[in-house]
Motif scaffolding. Structure first.
Motif, PDB file in Angstrom:
ATOM      1  N   GLN A   2       6.600   5.710   3.920  1.00 44.56           N
ATOM      2  CA  GLN A   2       6.313   7.138   3.736  1.00 44.56           C
ATOM      3  C   GLN A   2       4.940   7.513   4.277  1.00 44.56           C
ATOM      4  O   GLN A   2       4.732   8.641   4.716  1.00 44.56           O
ATOM      5  N   PHE A   3       4.008   6.566   4.255  1.00 44.47           N
ATOM      6  CA  PHE A   3       2.622   6.897   4.603  1.00 44.47           C
ATOM      7  C   PHE A   3       2.121   6.085   5.797  1.00 44.47           C
ATOM      8  O   PHE A   3       2.437   4.906   5.932  1.00 44.47           O
ATOM      9  N   PHE A   4       1.323   6.745   6.603  1.00 43.50           N
ATOM     10  CA  PHE A   4       0.786   6.135   7.823  1.00 43.50           C
ATOM     11  C   PHE A   4      -0.734   6.180   7.786  1.00 43.50           C
ATOM     12  O   PHE A   4      -1.332   6.875   6.962  1.00 43.50           O
ATOM     13  N   ARG A  46       0.844  -1.207   0.000  1.00 42.03           N
ATOM     14  CA  ARG A  46       0.000   0.000   0.000  1.00 42.03           C
ATOM     15  C   ARG A  46       0.878   1.257   0.000  1.00 42.03           C
ATOM     16  O   ARG A  46       0.600   2.223  -0.695  1.00 42.03           O
ATOM     17  N   LEU A  88       0.852   4.164  -2.805  1.00 43.69           N
ATOM     18  CA  LEU A  88       0.670   5.588  -2.479  1.00 43.69           C
ATOM     19  C   LEU A  88       1.844   6.427  -2.977  1.00 43.69           C
ATOM     20  O   LEU A  88       1.668   7.542  -3.466  1.00 43.69           O
TER      21      LEU A  88
END
Lengths: 424, 424
Positions: A38-40, A7, A11
């Motif tokens: 990089q993304f949470f 995922r 993203l």
């Protein structure tokens, strides 16, 4: 431990199309190990979950804002309650007055407050206030110290022109002679001396403030009429419940705060003393959302916790436990492992590691064991952490040091950090 | 109508002790009639309540942020839902990518987005991006146009030094010859032309953008390689669902947005085209709270309402109804009453009223009848307003014009606005 990152990868691909460089600013992982997400998607207490659902004990605390735990029930309840009443309105609410009164009571040098949103809003306002107060131009500040990301101070100069940086003189932090020389160079045009609470520059060992340096800064300001500014944006309330230089017996004229002031809700502030009040009132500063009431309600609740709980003693004890435990494990594994700065805001660097290849390997191994550490920026402890969290961290570190010991001889250079060793 | 203001007075006294000047920035009532309240306690739909509980139909809309109504149920529910999941974290969430994709789909000139907090963050970033792109320094902008409150652009110069304002050349808005002269003066050092969507300066009549001026700005940028920046911070989504200059057939390279983007939750953004992407990626900009996920969730919901509802047609129709009704009542009362700018962002000025004594009297009379209007700043309509609200406003105005007619001959000068007529 296998971790999914599908995922996150998806993203990143989408982000590359609609965000220049895919991501910008201090939360870009461009200079972190490749396996850093990089993304949470979630935060609770001391933990964050990345976009693929992997959970980490988070030693970055959102780069500071998280002091009492993510999604803190009482702080966020205060926010949500006020949101239903009124947030960004056509004027401020009484909460703004109450919050200013609260800070003036808590911070010994402060007689007044001006609220804003970014830390850089506060530091820029301090610069302007000092210039208005003195009718002079020059600011003296320490080489490498971060005071924000506007053209006058941003650490990367693309798009910045010479005039943006005019009338600044740099000294070495903690070096009295260098400070005196900078002030002498400023002559009769010195408006302010800026100081970080301690040296918390990226990529190098942190350093506690030398009391002689702090006292000299105060003395030079008193002698010249310039204003002394302590920039607490990053360190505020993690070293003291007051301005951190109060521990050295030094009162600034202005101090700047942000990050954890409302535990992650956007708020920063410039505090000042009586001497600087008239100049502060003369400067025109404002922002569309600066008077948000819900954020001020969250700040009041955060400051209540600062005053009424033993959070500071607890995070200090947790930081000491972490430091001692890591120190023992690094020594047992045979690594020169430097832990610098205050226990509540540690930085880890390995000896003989100019391009951070050891640091990257160690950090990646920690990450894969569910502990989010940073290889070159100071970290932050929060009051939601427990002794069990620290012990989990130490277990992870023991395993990470062991892996590093096996892999160290074969580690290749970290290309993205080649600039550190001047190798590119 | 008697109104209590005892709580407001008490808050002002307390504020005077802990906030320089008692209040700062665009929401200070220092330049408003004396009876205007400084402090509020509630907002709902199109209404605000001051600290004493007096209710007003609010034509300021928090100076723009309120587009769909205060405490909007769906927007705030989206915010609160995400707040419980994760807001300010150690990295952004996927919502940031989704929001960038949404804006790129909605705004025709945009290929990418960079989010920030203050409107001034976005305009300053545009300046820096243009300088990085062109490797040149000069920005041409219109005299009197507001682009924010940092030293390079703040309308009141206390604390600002010459170098902060270097490399700026001013022209007259809508004046093609003046624009051409400014660009000629910039020579081979032109980085950007900044433009407001229309002239919305304080204290003077607003003016729609002249299409010839807009096209000339585009042409000059194309010819010189400079970037064209349209600053939509104040007017965004109240004129168009796209960049407002798209109505003139002109595409900027960069546009800046804020205020109502998340209906009062703090968010701003710079949008840009492919040409400017590399420069935007090179500039280092960041802020502690810029990647807040809850605010982005609120923005996604706000933008859904922008796309899927007839809010724009409705507020335009309400603005037209207001304008026609006020025009008739002013004429009937014998006043030269100028309503300028777009119907959704009106400004009212009286003929022969250099120090705004008529405007102050009229505005106070409106206020005392429960309608909050501004005597010298453009106002804002919001989608929570109804025809009944407009009709209430017209009734209030009829009464206010009548009072003004009786009192006008005896009105004294407005001391606090003496600077307008050069009388001090």
């Amino acid at each position: 431990m296998t971790q999914s990152n599908s995922r996150d990868r998806e993203l990143r691909e989408r982000a590359a199309a609609v965000i220049p460089g895919g991501m910008y600013g201090h939360q870009s992982v461009g200079l972190l190990p490749d396996d850093y997400p990089q993304f949470f998607e979630r935060g609770e207490g001391a933990h964050i979950w990345d976009a693929d659902g992997n959970r980490y004990l988070d030693f970055m605390c959102a780069y500071g804002p998280n002091l009492f735990g993510y999604a803190h029930p009482e702080i966020d309840a205060a926010f949500v309650r006020q949101l239903g009443q009124g947030d960004t309105l056509t004027g401020p609410t009484g909460l703004m007055v109450e919050l200013a009164e609260t800070l003036v009571r808590m911070v010994s040098h402060a007689d007044w407050a001006i609220f804003c949103k970014n830390g850089t809003d506060a530091t820029t306002m301090a610069l302007t206030t000092a210039r208005a107060h003195t009718k002079r131009r020059i600011v003296v500040r320490a080489k490498g110290a971060y005071h924000g990301a506007l053209p006058w101070c941003t650490p990367r100069p693309a798009g910045v022109i010479d005039s943006d940086r005019a009338h600044q003189i740099f000294c070495d932090y903690n070096d009295v002679a260098s400070l005196e020389a900078a002030v002498a160079e400023a002559g009769d045009d010195l408006a302010a001396i800026f100081a970080a609470p301690f040296r918390h520059d990226a990529f190098i060992d942190q350093a506690e403030p030398d009391a002689a340096y702090a006292r000299k800064a105060r003395e030079l300001c008193d002698r010249t009429g310039a204003l002394l500014v302590v920039d607490e944006v990053r360190a505020g309330f993690r070293l003291s419940r007051d301005c951190s230089w109060s521990r050295l017996g030094v009162s600034p004229d202005l101090s700047t705060w942000g990050k954890c002031l409302a535990n992650g809700h956007p708020l920063s502030v410039m505090l000042g003393n009586e001497k600087a009040r008239r100049a502060a009132a003369s400067v025109y500063v404002t922002g569309s959302f600066w008077f948000q009431a819900a954020t001020m309600a969250a700040a009041l609740e955060t400051l209540r916790l600062v005053r009424e709980t033993d959070y500071l003693e607890r995070i200090t004890a947790l930081g000491d436990r972490l430091r001692a435990g890591l120190d023992a494990r690094a020594r047992a594994a045979g690594f020169g492992f430097r832990q610098t700065g205050p226990a509540t805001m540690p930085l880890f660097l390995f000896d003989d590691d100019p391009d951070l290849r050891k640091g990257f390997c160690f950090s990646s191994e920690m990450l894969s064991r569910g502990v989010y550490v940073h290889p070159w920026h100071n970290m932050f402890l929060c009051a939601a952490m427990t002794e069990a969290d620290i012990d989990q961290t130490l277990d992870a570190a023991e395993a990470a040091f062991a892996v590093l010991k096996r892999q160290a001889p074969a580690l290749g250079p970290v290309e993205k950090l080649a600039f550190l060793s001047g190798a590119h």
